[in-house]
Design a protein around this motif. Structure first.
Motif, mmCIF file in Angstrom:
data_model
loop_
_atom_site.group_PDB
_atom_site.id
_atom_site.type_symbol
_atom_site.label_atom_id
_atom_site.label_comp_id
_atom_site.label_asym_id
_atom_site.label_seq_id
_atom_site.Cartn_x
_atom_site.Cartn_y
_atom_site.Cartn_z
ATOM 1 N N LEU A 151 0.831 -1.209 0.000
ATOM 2 C CA LEU A 151 0.000 0.000 0.000
ATOM 3 C C LEU A 151 0.859 1.251 0.000
ATOM 4 C CD1 LEU A 151 -2.726 -1.131 2.559
ATOM 5 C CD2 LEU A 151 -3.032 -0.783 0.101
ATOM 6 N N GLN A 152 1.980 1.215 0.696
ATOM 7 C CA GLN A 152 2.877 2.374 0.725
ATOM 8 C C GLN A 152 3.472 2.614 -0.661
ATOM 9 O OE1 GLN A 152 5.910 2.151 3.736
ATOM 10 N NE2 GLN A 152 6.912 4.028 3.077
ATOM 11 N N GLU A 153 3.781 1.536 -1.380
ATOM 12 C CA GLU A 153 4.377 1.683 -2.709
ATOM 13 C C GLU A 153 3.465 2.426 -3.675
ATOM 14 O OE1 GLU A 153 7.124 1.252 -4.198
ATOM 15 O OE2 GLU A 153 8.223 0.406 -2.529
ATOM 16 N N ILE A 154 2.160 2.163 -3.591
ATOM 17 C CA ILE A 154 1.241 2.753 -4.572
ATOM 18 C C ILE A 154 0.430 3.894 -3.965
ATOM 19 C CG2 ILE A 154 1.049 0.732 -6.047
ATOM 20 C CD1 ILE A 154 -1.416 -0.098 -4.515
ATOM 21 N N ALA A 155 0.881 4.406 -2.830
ATOM 22 C CA ALA A 155 0.191 5.541 -2.203
ATOM 23 C C ALA A 155 0.139 6.717 -3.174
ATOM 24 C CB ALA A 155 0.908 5.942 -0.921
ATOM 25 N N GLY A 156 -1.033 7.303 -3.313
ATOM 26 C CA GLY A 156 -1.202 8.450 -4.194
ATOM 27 C C GLY A 156 -1.485 8.103 -5.641
ATOM 28 N N MET A 157 -1.367 6.823 -6.017
ATOM 29 C CA MET A 157 -1.636 6.409 -7.395
ATOM 30 C C MET A 157 -3.104 5.992 -7.505
ATOM 31 S SD MET A 157 1.861 4.205 -8.048
ATOM 32 C CE MET A 157 1.699 4.107 -9.839
ATOM 33 N N SER A 163 -5.217 0.652 -8.480
ATOM 34 C CA SER A 163 -6.415 0.340 -7.706
ATOM 35 C C SER A 163 -6.591 -1.161 -7.548
ATOM 36 C CB SER A 163 -7.646 0.953 -8.376
ATOM 37 O OG SER A 163 -7.572 2.358 -8.379
ATOM 38 N N ARG A 164 -6.273 -1.914 -8.586
ATOM 39 C CA ARG A 164 -6.366 -3.376 -8.475
ATOM 40 C C ARG A 164 -5.352 -3.900 -7.462
ATOM 41 N NH1 ARG A 164 -7.421 -2.915 -14.052
ATOM 42 N NH2 ARG A 164 -5.209 -3.082 -14.572
ATOM 43 N N LEU A 165 -4.134 -3.377 -7.509
ATOM 44 C CA LEU A 165 -3.125 -3.785 -6.541
ATOM 45 C C LEU A 165 -3.541 -3.385 -5.128
ATOM 46 C CD1 LEU A 165 0.090 -2.832 -8.541
ATOM 47 C CD2 LEU A 165 -0.574 -5.140 -7.834
ATOM 48 N N ARG A 166 -4.123 -2.200 -4.996
ATOM 49 C CA ARG A 166 -4.592 -1.751 -3.680
ATOM 50 C C ARG A 166 -5.676 -2.691 -3.158
ATOM 51 N NH1 ARG A 166 -5.260 2.936 -5.086
ATOM 52 N NH2 ARG A 166 -3.259 3.746 -4.349
ATOM 53 N N ALA A 167 -6.579 -3.121 -4.035
ATOM 54 C CA ALA A 167 -7.619 -4.064 -3.625
ATOM 55 C C ALA A 167 -7.008 -5.377 -3.147
ATOM 56 C CB ALA A 167 -8.586 -4.312 -4.783
ATOM 57 N N ASP A 168 -6.007 -5.883 -3.883
ATOM 58 C CA ASP A 168 -5.349 -7.129 -3.482
ATOM 59 C C ASP A 168 -4.659 -6.980 -2.128
ATOM 60 O OD1 ASP A 168 -6.189 -8.311 -5.820
ATOM 61 O OD2 ASP A 168 -4.286 -8.003 -6.876
ATOM 62 N N ALA A 169 -4.007 -5.843 -1.917
ATOM 63 C CA ALA A 169 -3.321 -5.610 -0.644
ATOM 64 C C ALA A 169 -4.316 -5.509 0.503
ATOM 65 C CB ALA A 169 -2.460 -4.345 -0.726
ATOM 66 N N LEU A 170 -5.436 -4.853 0.262
ATOM 67 C CA LEU A 170 -6.441 -4.710 1.309
ATOM 68 C C LEU A 170 -7.097 -6.053 1.629
ATOM 69 C CD1 LEU A 170 -8.000 -1.323 0.176
ATOM 70 C CD2 LEU A 170 -6.716 -1.736 2.282
ATOM 71 N N LEU A 180 -13.224 -3.709 -1.723
ATOM 72 C CA LEU A 180 -14.341 -3.555 -2.648
ATOM 73 C C LEU A 180 -14.350 -2.155 -3.250
ATOM 74 C CD1 LEU A 180 -16.916 -4.648 -3.926
ATOM 75 C CD2 LEU A 180 -18.154 -3.902 -1.889
ATOM 76 N N ALA A 181 -14.135 -1.145 -2.416
ATOM 77 C CA ALA A 181 -14.090 0.232 -2.920
ATOM 78 C C ALA A 181 -12.933 0.418 -3.898
ATOM 79 C CB ALA A 181 -13.967 1.205 -1.752
ATOM 80 N N ALA A 182 -11.776 -0.168 -3.576
ATOM 81 C CA ALA A 182 -10.614 -0.056 -4.470
ATOM 82 C C ALA A 182 -10.866 -0.781 -5.776
ATOM 83 C CB ALA A 182 -9.375 -0.622 -3.776
ATOM 84 N N HIS A 183 -11.536 -1.931 -5.707
ATOM 85 C CA HIS A 183 -11.829 -2.685 -6.925
ATOM 86 C C HIS A 183 -12.741 -1.892 -7.847
ATOM 87 C CE1 HIS A 183 -14.037 -5.526 -9.489
ATOM 88 N NE2 HIS A 183 -12.911 -6.193 -9.507
ATOM 89 N N GLN A 184 -13.723 -1.202 -7.286
ATOM 90 C CA GLN A 184 -14.598 -0.386 -8.116
ATOM 91 C C GLN A 184 -13.827 0.751 -8.770
ATOM 92 O OE1 GLN A 184 -18.055 -0.416 -4.978
ATOM 93 N NE2 GLN A 184 -18.842 0.305 -6.916
ATOM 94 N N GLY A 185 -12.806 1.273 -8.070
ATOM 95 C CA GLY A 185 -11.952 2.285 -8.673
ATOM 96 C C GLY A 185 -11.168 1.720 -9.838
#
Length: 270
Positions: A151-157, A163-170, A180-185
């Motif tokens: 999550l730190q790596e893709i902060a601000g992206m 967003s897909r990577l953020r969803a996987d991390a979450l 779910l919110a990140a996946h919709q993004g």
């Protein structure tokens, strides 16, 4: 401490001091302070405008330096190059020596100067390379079960891939609602991933789903499908038996569709 104080006061280093740091690094290369001396040496060289020698020092110590420190050092050096180098020197640096592993502010500054100098293609190449490294590191951290680092790596992206990577991390962190919110993004659409929405307990989002099973369960969870209570006791018992049978069948259908996995318990998102 001398180096930190000199930089803090924006004073310069004489050649004797730079040579002393290099000598101490060599003498104490196998000691506990070797990495700290390397970081100090790189900062002193960069502050003195010796960008390439400073980057060489960072390359030497990189196996022993944590990533946060390394990125901070490289960002500082690159920002100095952007702000202090002549046009010709900066272009040589940007085309030959720039390391695409810096923070977002430095990325933007380097790209802005390249654009101002009339080199949009190189600016785009650097930005793409910088983003790609962040994507790859985030993917690696997820595979290593380090979701916070990802999550730190893709902060601000905010692009779909991030967003897909953020969803996987979450998901790895257990935050299914956030995932779910990140996946919709990532999908850039209103329709959520049904499996993820189910795991997150997002009943309101699934209550109008095209899937009859998910729609029925969601409406039941929201209390929208409670049948009227019959007047007679016998009819009430018959209704309870019928409801019980329907519920068991519904639960079985759900278990067949969504096998329970460890860590899948979550608070519902209404």
């Amino acid at each position: 401490e001398l180096i930190d104080l000199t930089i803090e006061q924006n004073q310069g280093f004489d050649q004797a001091t730079l040579e002393l740091i290099a000598a101490l690094r060599f003498e104490l290369r196998n000691s506990d302070i070797a990495v700290d001396l390397g970081v100090a040496h790189a900062r002193a060289l960069g502050h003195s405008g010796m960008i390439l020698p400073a980057l060489a020092v960072i390359d030497e110590i990189s196996p022993d330096v944590d990533r946060e420190t390394q990125v901070a050092l490289q960002s500082d050096l690159t920002m100095r190059a952007v702000s202090t180098m002549s046009d010709a020197a900066f272009l040589a640096f940007a085309f030959e020596d720039m390391i695409p592993d810096v923070d977002a502010q430095t990325e933007n500054a380097a790209a802005a100067r390249l654009l101002a100098l009339g080199f949009p293609d190189r600016a785009a190449q650097l930005l793409d390379a910088m983003r790609e490294r962040r994507y790859l590191r985030a993917s690696a951290y997820i595979a290593l079960e380090k979701p916070e680092d990802a999550l730190q790596e893709i902060a601000g992206m905010t692009d779909p891939r991030a967003s897909r990577l953020r969803a996987d991390a979450l998901i790895a962190r257990g935050d299914l609602g956030g995932a779910l919110a990140a996946h919709q993004g990532a999908a850039q659409e209103d329709e959520p991933d049904t499996d993820l929405a189910w795991r997150a307990g997002a009943w309101a989002r699934l209550s109008d789903d095209s899937d009859p099973l998910l729609r029925d369960v969601s409406r039941r969870m929201l209390g929208e499908t409670e049948p009227p209570v019959p007047d007679s006791p016998l009819a009430q018992r018959e209704q309870l038996l019928l409801n019980s049978g329907e519920t068991r069948a519904l639960v079985q259908d759900l278990l067949d569709r969504f096998p329970i996995e460890q860590g899948d318990l979550a608070q519902p998102m209404n």
